[in-house]
Motif scaffolding. Structure first.
Motif, PDB file in Angstrom:
ATOM      1  N   MET A 103      47.188  47.838  30.022  1.00 57.27           N
ATOM      2  CA  MET A 103      46.733  47.886  28.635  1.00 57.27           C
ATOM      3  C   MET A 103      47.715  47.097  27.772  1.00 57.27           C
ATOM      4  O   MET A 103      48.918  47.331  27.829  1.00 57.27           O
ATOM      5  N   LEU A 104      47.208  46.173  27.007  1.00 53.57           N
ATOM      6  CA  LEU A 104      48.054  45.345  26.156  1.00 53.57           C
ATOM      7  C   LEU A 104      48.259  46.003  24.797  1.00 53.57           C
ATOM      8  O   LEU A 104      47.368  46.651  24.263  1.00 53.57           O
ATOM      9  N   THR A 105      49.449  45.792  24.254  1.00 55.24           N
ATOM     10  CA  THR A 105      49.794  46.257  22.920  1.00 55.24           C
ATOM     11  C   THR A 105      50.126  45.031  22.082  1.00 55.24           C
ATOM     12  O   THR A 105      50.826  44.132  22.545  1.00 55.24           O
ATOM     13  N   TYR A 106      49.623  45.006  20.862  1.00 61.03           N
ATOM     14  CA  TYR A 106      49.817  43.863  19.965  1.00 61.03           C
ATOM     15  C   TYR A 106      50.675  44.285  18.784  1.00 61.03           C
ATOM     16  O   TYR A 106      50.470  45.347  18.205  1.00 61.03           O
ATOM     17  N   TYR A 107      51.623  43.429  18.423  1.00 63.18           N
ATOM     18  CA  TYR A 107      52.491  43.678  17.277  1.00 63.18           C
ATOM     19  C   TYR A 107      52.446  42.477  16.344  1.00 63.18           C
ATOM     20  O   TYR A 107      52.517  41.331  16.788  1.00 63.18           O
ATOM     21  N   VAL A 108      52.359  42.752  15.052  1.00 65.18           N
ATOM     22  CA  VAL A 108      52.487  41.721  14.029  1.00 65.18           C
ATOM     23  C   VAL A 108      53.861  41.915  13.403  1.00 65.18           C
ATOM     24  O   VAL A 108      54.258  43.033  13.079  1.00 65.18           O
ATOM     25  N   PRO A 147      45.638  33.868  23.180  1.00 64.83           N
ATOM     26  CA  PRO A 147      44.947  33.635  24.451  1.00 64.83           C
ATOM     27  C   PRO A 147      44.065  34.845  24.754  1.00 64.83           C
ATOM     28  O   PRO A 147      44.378  35.964  24.351  1.00 64.83           O
ATOM     29  N   ASP A 148      42.957  34.618  25.470  1.00 60.76           N
ATOM     30  CA  ASP A 148      42.121  35.768  25.811  1.00 60.76           C
ATOM     31  C   ASP A 148      42.846  36.654  26.826  1.00 60.76           C
ATOM     32  O   ASP A 148      43.874  36.271  27.393  1.00 60.76           O
ATOM     33  N   VAL A 149      42.327  37.838  27.030  1.00 58.94           N
ATOM     34  CA  VAL A 149      42.988  38.836  27.870  1.00 58.94           C
ATOM     35  C   VAL A 149      43.195  38.312  29.293  1.00 58.94           C
ATOM     36  O   VAL A 149      44.243  38.539  29.903  1.00 58.94           O
ATOM     37  N   GLU A 150      42.218  37.578  29.815  1.00 57.38           N
ATOM     38  CA  GLU A 150      42.346  37.027  31.169  1.00 57.38           C
ATOM     39  C   GLU A 150      43.465  35.995  31.239  1.00 57.38           C
ATOM     40  O   GLU A 150      44.238  35.963  32.201  1.00 57.38           O
ATOM     41  N   ILE A 206      46.098  35.830  29.296  1.00 60.59           N
ATOM     42  CA  ILE A 206      47.364  36.567  29.183  1.00 60.59           C
ATOM     43  C   ILE A 206      47.727  37.166  30.537  1.00 60.59           C
ATOM     44  O   ILE A 206      48.875  37.088  30.974  1.00 60.59           O
ATOM     45  N   GLY A 207      46.741  37.739  31.220  1.00 63.89           N
ATOM     46  CA  GLY A 207      46.976  38.290  32.556  1.00 63.89           C
ATOM     47  C   GLY A 207      47.482  37.244  33.524  1.00 63.89           C
ATOM     48  O   GLY A 207      48.387  37.502  34.328  1.00 63.89           O
ATOM     49  N   ARG A 208      46.917  36.036  33.457  1.00 66.30           N
ATOM     50  CA  ARG A 208      47.380  34.942  34.328  1.00 66.30           C
ATOM     51  C   ARG A 208      48.812  34.533  33.994  1.00 66.30           C
ATOM     52  O   ARG A 208      49.621  34.281  34.892  1.00 66.30           O
ATOM     53  N   ILE A 209      49.141  34.472  32.717  1.00 73.34           N
ATOM     54  CA  ILE A 209      50.508  34.133  32.307  1.00 73.34           C
ATOM     55  C   ILE A 209      51.482  35.177  32.833  1.00 73.34           C
ATOM     56  O   ILE A 209      52.528  34.838  33.400  1.00 73.34           O
ATOM     57  N   PHE A 210      51.135  36.442  32.679  1.00 78.37           N
ATOM     58  CA  PHE A 210      52.004  37.519  33.148  1.00 78.37           C
ATOM     59  C   PHE A 210      52.134  37.489  34.677  1.00 78.37           C
ATOM     60  O   PHE A 210      53.220  37.685  35.213  1.00 78.37           O
ATOM     61  N   ALA A 211      51.030  37.231  35.388  1.00 79.45           N
ATOM     62  CA  ALA A 211      51.078  37.170  36.852  1.00 79.45           C
ATOM     63  C   ALA A 211      51.944  36.005  37.316  1.00 79.45           C
ATOM     64  O   ALA A 211      52.743  36.141  38.256  1.00 79.45           O
ATOM     65  N   GLN A 212      51.813  34.858  36.662  1.00 76.35           N
ATOM     66  CA  GLN A 212      52.621  33.690  37.029  1.00 76.35           C
ATOM     67  C   GLN A 212      54.096  33.957  36.773  1.00 76.35           C
ATOM     68  O   GLN A 212      54.952  33.593  37.589  1.00 76.35           O
ATOM     69  N   ALA A 213      54.412  34.606  35.679  1.00 80.87           N
ATOM     70  CA  ALA A 213      55.810  34.945  35.384  1.00 80.87           C
ATOM     71  C   ALA A 213      56.372  35.887  36.428  1.00 80.87           C
ATOM     72  O   ALA A 213      57.531  35.756  36.829  1.00 80.87           O
ATOM     73  N   ALA A 214      55.566  36.829  36.888  1.00 80.64           N
ATOM     74  CA  ALA A 214      56.025  37.770  37.915  1.00 80.64           C
ATOM     75  C   ALA A 214      56.330  37.037  39.206  1.00 80.64           C
ATOM     76  O   ALA A 214      57.319  37.329  39.884  1.00 80.64           O
TER      77      ALA A 214
END
Length: 99
Positions: free
Chosen positions: A1-6, A81-84, A86-94
């Motif tokens: 679950m993503l959390t967004y902060y401004v 970026p759309d949720v997908e 963002i998920g790809r960015i996070f997976a690549q970073a991992a």
């Protein structure tokens, strides 16, 4: 679950100056990098900012629609970026962290 902060320049201002997208369960975070003019993976910076008591009045947790509108202001017209993506960015970073 993503959390967004401004983010805001100060507790008294209402104009957004930054956006964070955080996956707290996995320790991932994305932010708008003004220098690079792009979305950047940087969980260490995000964690330091959010955990610093001096910043507690300078950010607000928001839903995706509010974050989308703020992102347009902060980035000069770029959307989140759309949720997908963002998920790809996070997976690549991992994967890169594991190397």
């Amino acid at each position: 679950m993503l959390t967004y902060y401004v983010l805001f320049r100060s507790a008294e201002t209402a104009e957004p100056v930054g956006i964070f997208v955080v996956d707290p369960a996995m320790g991932h975070a994305l932010l708008w990098d003004h220098r690079r003019r792009s979305w950047t993976y940087n969980p260490d910076l995000v964690t330091r900012f959010l955990d610093d008591h001096r910043n507690f009045g300078r950010y607000r947790e928001v839903d995706r629609s509010v974050a989308d509108r703020a992102a347009m202001d902060v980035s000069g017209g770029q959307t989140l970026p759309d949720v997908e993506a963002i998920g790809r960015i996070f997976a690549q970073a991992a994967v890169e962290d594991a190397d």
